[in-house]
Design an enzyme around this catalytic site. Sequence first.
Site, PDB file in Angstrom:
ATOM      1  N   LEU A  24      70.548  24.682  60.862  1.00  0.00           N
ATOM      2  CA  LEU A  24      71.907  25.150  60.603  1.00  0.00           C
ATOM      3  C   LEU A  24      72.896  24.601  61.624  1.00  0.00           C
ATOM      4  CD1 LEU A  24      71.174  28.891  59.740  1.00  0.00           C
ATOM      5  CD2 LEU A  24      71.851  27.072  58.152  1.00  0.00           C
ATOM      6  N   VAL A  32      69.682  26.215  65.998  1.00  0.00           N
ATOM      7  CA  VAL A  32      69.681  27.324  65.054  1.00  0.00           C
ATOM      8  C   VAL A  32      69.070  26.845  63.741  1.00  0.00           C
ATOM      9  CG1 VAL A  32      71.055  29.045  63.845  1.00  0.00           C
ATOM     10  CG2 VAL A  32      71.754  28.264  66.126  1.00  0.00           C
ATOM     11  N   GLU A  95      70.445  38.189  61.268  1.00  0.00           N
ATOM     12  CA  GLU A  95      70.897  38.160  59.879  1.00  0.00           C
ATOM     13  C   GLU A  95      71.512  36.797  59.558  1.00  0.00           C
ATOM     14  OE1 GLU A  95      74.156  40.763  59.490  1.00  0.00           O
ATOM     15  OE2 GLU A  95      74.283  40.641  57.301  1.00  0.00           O
ATOM     16  N   TYR A  96      71.219  36.268  58.373  1.00  0.00           N
ATOM     17  CA  TYR A  96      71.818  35.005  57.960  1.00  0.00           C
ATOM     18  C   TYR A  96      73.123  35.288  57.222  1.00  0.00           C
ATOM     19  CZ  TYR A  96      72.766  30.771  55.333  1.00  0.00           C
ATOM     20  OH  TYR A  96      73.376  29.676  54.791  1.00  0.00           O
ATOM     21  N   ASP A 140      84.116  32.746  74.450  1.00  0.00           N
ATOM     22  CA  ASP A 140      84.105  31.462  73.756  1.00  0.00           C
ATOM     23  C   ASP A 140      84.479  31.654  72.288  1.00  0.00           C
ATOM     24  OD1 ASP A 140      83.873  28.695  73.600  1.00  0.00           O
ATOM     25  OD2 ASP A 140      81.736  28.746  73.146  1.00  0.00           O
ATOM     26  N   ALA A 144      84.704  27.447  65.530  1.00  0.00           N
ATOM     27  CA  ALA A 144      83.293  27.178  65.234  1.00  0.00           C
ATOM     28  C   ALA A 144      82.434  28.425  65.331  1.00  0.00           C
ATOM     29  CB  ALA A 144      82.759  26.103  66.181  1.00  0.00           C
ATOM     30  N   ASN A 145      82.934  29.459  66.020  1.00  0.00           N
ATOM     31  CA  ASN A 145      82.162  30.689  66.191  1.00  0.00           C
ATOM     32  C   ASN A 145      82.637  31.814  65.278  1.00  0.00           C
ATOM     33  OD1 ASN A 145      80.348  29.705  68.031  1.00  0.00           O
ATOM     34  ND2 ASN A 145      81.578  30.269  69.816  1.00  0.00           N
TER      35      ASN A 145
END
Length: 671
Positions: A24, A32, A95-96, A140, A144-145
């Site tokens: 991922l 990941v 969890e995905y 951070d 992207a997060n």
Amino acid sequence: MPSFAPLRTGDPERLGAFRIIGRLGEGGQGVVYLATDQTGANVAIKWLRAELAGDEVSKERFMREVQVAERVAPFCTAAVLTQGIEHERPYIVSEYIDGLSLHRVVDEQGPRAGSALHRLAIGTATALAAIHQAGIVHRDFKPANVLLGADGPRVIDFGIARALDTSSSLTSMAVGTPSYMPPEQFMGHPVGPATDMFSWGATMVYAASGRAPFGSDTMPAVINRVLNQPPDLGALDGALREIVAACLSKDPGMRPTADQVIMRLLQHPVSSGAAVLAQGAAAAGPAQPSWGGAPQHSWAPPVQHSRSKAPVLIAVSVTCALLLVAGVALVIPWSKIANGGTSTTTISPEAAVDTAKPSTTPPTTAPPRTSAVVRQRKLPGGAASVFESATDPITLTAYEIYNKSKKEWVDYAREGRTGSFQHYPDNEESILSPDGRYLATRGKDYTSDSRDYLIITNRATGGTTTIKTVKDPEVSSISAWSRDSERILLNLEKKVSGKWQLLGFAILNVKTEKVEMVRVNDSAIRGSDFAWDGDEQGVVAVPGKSGLRFFDAKGAKVRDAPEVGELPSGTQDIFSHDGTRFFTNCPGGDDGDHCIWDAGTGKEVERFSSDCDKVLGWYDSTHLFCWEQDNSRLDEVQVLGFNGKLTRKLLEISDGLDFSPTFTVNPSGGS
């Protein structure tokens, strides 16, 4: 079907009971993977990089992510399911979230606008509110997060997050992504929730425009813009533009909290359509409303000292902030936030005690509740500890310890609201402004032209301003800041026949750097101190040993409240946070008999007794706090309910240690 990259040579086929399907993503800590459990359900597994397997610090950082994520409400992040170790490398199973990152969505589909942008702003601000309420600073937060799942945005990657307990030496390290980092991170200053709000603002600019507000080219260029130039807010306009501009303030004390952002967004829905967002964007500048502003009331009968008054028992600065707990929002109107005003709505969620360092004193009744772990922090300079959580209404920001051998008080002040405590050997006293922007200190010596003076330090920039006041042998001791953090009340005093006498007061305007001296010709209040009255339009003092005497800002007597009883010796903050009530020892009673009075009418509204040795001030609108000194080895500061029960320990001090703490409000919560 989830989107993923194929596995590479060296990637595992399984980790524990989970079958690895693909990649991922990857970062500095680990890779990941997408995996499935025994039921076929998708999960995400983060596995520490092989080259970091022998680094114990890296392992500790990696596994801290588990502890951090478990403290945050599951609706705003990917819930941790389990953890394990493979080939001496830890992994985390979570969890995905079936969704792309905000960075990828904007890159592939273009900027967000209209209702989609507004929903994103509210969803991510809510996530940060939950994160901060758990006692966490993400450090951070960036596009992207942020994962855009079907049920809303989720904030991920707590790998460099830190708890608000900033005793770790890593707290001020400049970690993060430069385009979304605030000035204090580059400068190595302590970070807090305001750090994440800067990153949130920068992320909203990216979401609306596809570019970061300070660019994303070379690191030196980005850092220079962050430190010295205004942000490029792109297509933002209306309330969201105003909010983002405030979040991108260079001064962390001027940024709104996540809770304040949420309420502002709810009060002003998004403009209709992307076209409206684009109109006037070039002309609209980065508005900088004034954030914060905290009611603060102090009370300090005189104490013997050398040049100046020795520290009294306790000083409290208080502000009223919005608290989001268990889905309940307590609202501070935006107009009051922007203008430095306050609200007095209170909530008390249940306290959760840190099992690693539990409190030794169990509560005797339901405590004023918090939503975060209560942590013990040992204080430098003496055998004392503070017990605090991220959602406490008040936070220890300074203290003084008496050095018996040198016969002097030693001053300590906090580096920011949640930073470490530093020794200030040249300070006589220190007090933080309600908005956290300034530290006001008074030196131990007079200037070369025999003047007493104050030094005002901007905590964000480090700049200082020296304000001269009275001449030797008079002193100007600090009483309290005003709610709007623009004025400081000083007591003018002089030692006469070995005793300090109150001569009047002074009001220092921090912005204009002007001091207005007011001499008060009233012999009845010579043994008292002045404090702000309830609405801060005047001051109060104690005539003789009991009652209150109110004066206007010019020093003229306004009225007396003679029948309200005595104040406990050394008490501060007798007025409630909204100024509508005050407390005293009940008439004819002692230190264990407490009366609450209406500040406008002088009528008694509450009466109760407790085991407290001395009430010190208001914890919130339904609790006081006090010294409890029955323990032969320890003195404690405890929260006191109106039922007379001690409900929560705030401070623990070794018996025999002369200790004078100063509290200010926690910006993440309050009453």
